[in-house]
Scaffold this active site. Structure first.
Site, short mmCIF file in Angstrom:
data_model
loop_
_atom_site.label_atom_id
_atom_site.label_comp_id
_atom_site.label_asym_id
_atom_site.label_seq_id
_atom_site.Cartn_x
_atom_site.Cartn_y
_atom_site.Cartn_z
CB SER A 105 0.37 -13.14 2.32
OG SER A 105 -0.15 -14.26 2.97
CG ASP A 155 -7.22 -11.36 5.01
OD1 ASP A 155 -7.34 -12.60 4.95
OD2 ASP A 155 -6.13 -10.78 4.87
CG HIS A 186 -4.87 -13.18 2.47
ND1 HIS A 186 -4.53 -12.64 3.70
CD2 HIS A 186 -3.77 -13.86 2.07
CE1 HIS A 186 -3.29 -13.00 4.01
NE2 HIS A 186 -2.81 -13.73 3.03
C1 MLT Z 1 0.18 -17.41 3.98
O1 MLT Z 1 -0.62 -18.06 3.34
O2 MLT Z 1 1.25 -17.08 3.54
C2 MLT Z 1 -0.22 -17.05 5.38
O3 MLT Z 1 -1.44 -16.52 5.41
C3 MLT Z 1 0.73 -16.15 6.04
C4 MLT Z 1 1.92 -16.93 6.50
O4 MLT Z 1 1.84 -18.15 6.60
O5 MLT Z 1 2.95 -16.31 6.76
#
Ligand code: MLT
Length: 209
Positions: A105, A155, A186
């Protein structure tokens, strides 16, 4: 602490590979150690904690909203992370040319930025649930760097088209991209870890073996 709070776990003597573990939003330097061990039990593990805090949750760069990144901060943080890896290589005496980034992520997104902004820094990269972090102009030459992308068709944060756009961008830059789809959301899912592990093993094997 070489600029980042981090954990370093030495690898087996002679193994050589170092996994740079990059956690997701709200994670820390301990989160991905089991994932690193599962991916390559012989590798050394270098696991920094992101320095940006969003409502108390560590991240590797600032965002303005979900999926909307502060590009200036992202660029500066990617270079700062590259400098940390160089400093850690000197401190812990590992080969800076054997570093494989493993990110989930937000961690996958800074790993993607490292690939695109510091071409040649990473020997390879494993990106779980990544987005397109930025599109550099001109596009860098990634010289056949192997990249594994693990993505979930369910996701809710990263649509399939975004994953395809990232794979296409990296391929356009010369990377050799393996795209692995799951039905998951996710998350890093067991089948994906197994697929990434055999991908890494295949890379390690001498050609023709
Ligand atoms: C997260 O929650 O980290 C996002 O989906 C990805 C990001 O902000 O880099």
């Amino acid at each position: 602490m070489l600029g980042f709070t981090h954990r370093f776990v030495p690898g087996d003597a002679g193994a050589g590979r170092v996994l740079l573990l990059l956690h997701g939003t709200g994670g820390d330097e301990n989160d991905l150690l089991p994932l690193g061990q599962a991916l390559d039990p012989q590798a050394a593990l270098l696991s920094p904690r992101g320095k940006v805090l969003e409502r108390g949750m560590p991240r590797f760069f600032r965002r303005l909203a979900e999926g909307v990144f502060d590009l200036e901060d992202l660029e500066a943080r990617a270079h700062e992370l590259a400098d940390f890896v160089t400093a850690a290589a000197a401190h812990y005496r590992f080969d800076p040319d054997r570093v494989c980034a493993v990110g989930f992520s937000n961690g996958a997104n800074i790993a993607g930025a490292l690939l695109l902004l510091e071409p040649g820094r990473l020997a390879e990269a494993i990106l779980f649930s990544p987005m397109v972090p930025l599109v550099p102009e001109p596009t860098p030459d990634l010289g056949r760097t192997p990249v594994f992308i693990g993505a979930g068709r369910s996701d809710p944060i990263v649509p399939a088209a975004e994953t395809e756009r990232l794979a296409e961008l990296l391929r356009r830059c010369g990377a050799v991209v393996t795209l692995h789809w799951t039905d998951a959301g996710h998350a890093v899912e067991a089948g994906e870890v197994a697929a990434a592990r055999s991908w890494l093993e295949r890379l390690a094997r001498p050609k023709g073996a």
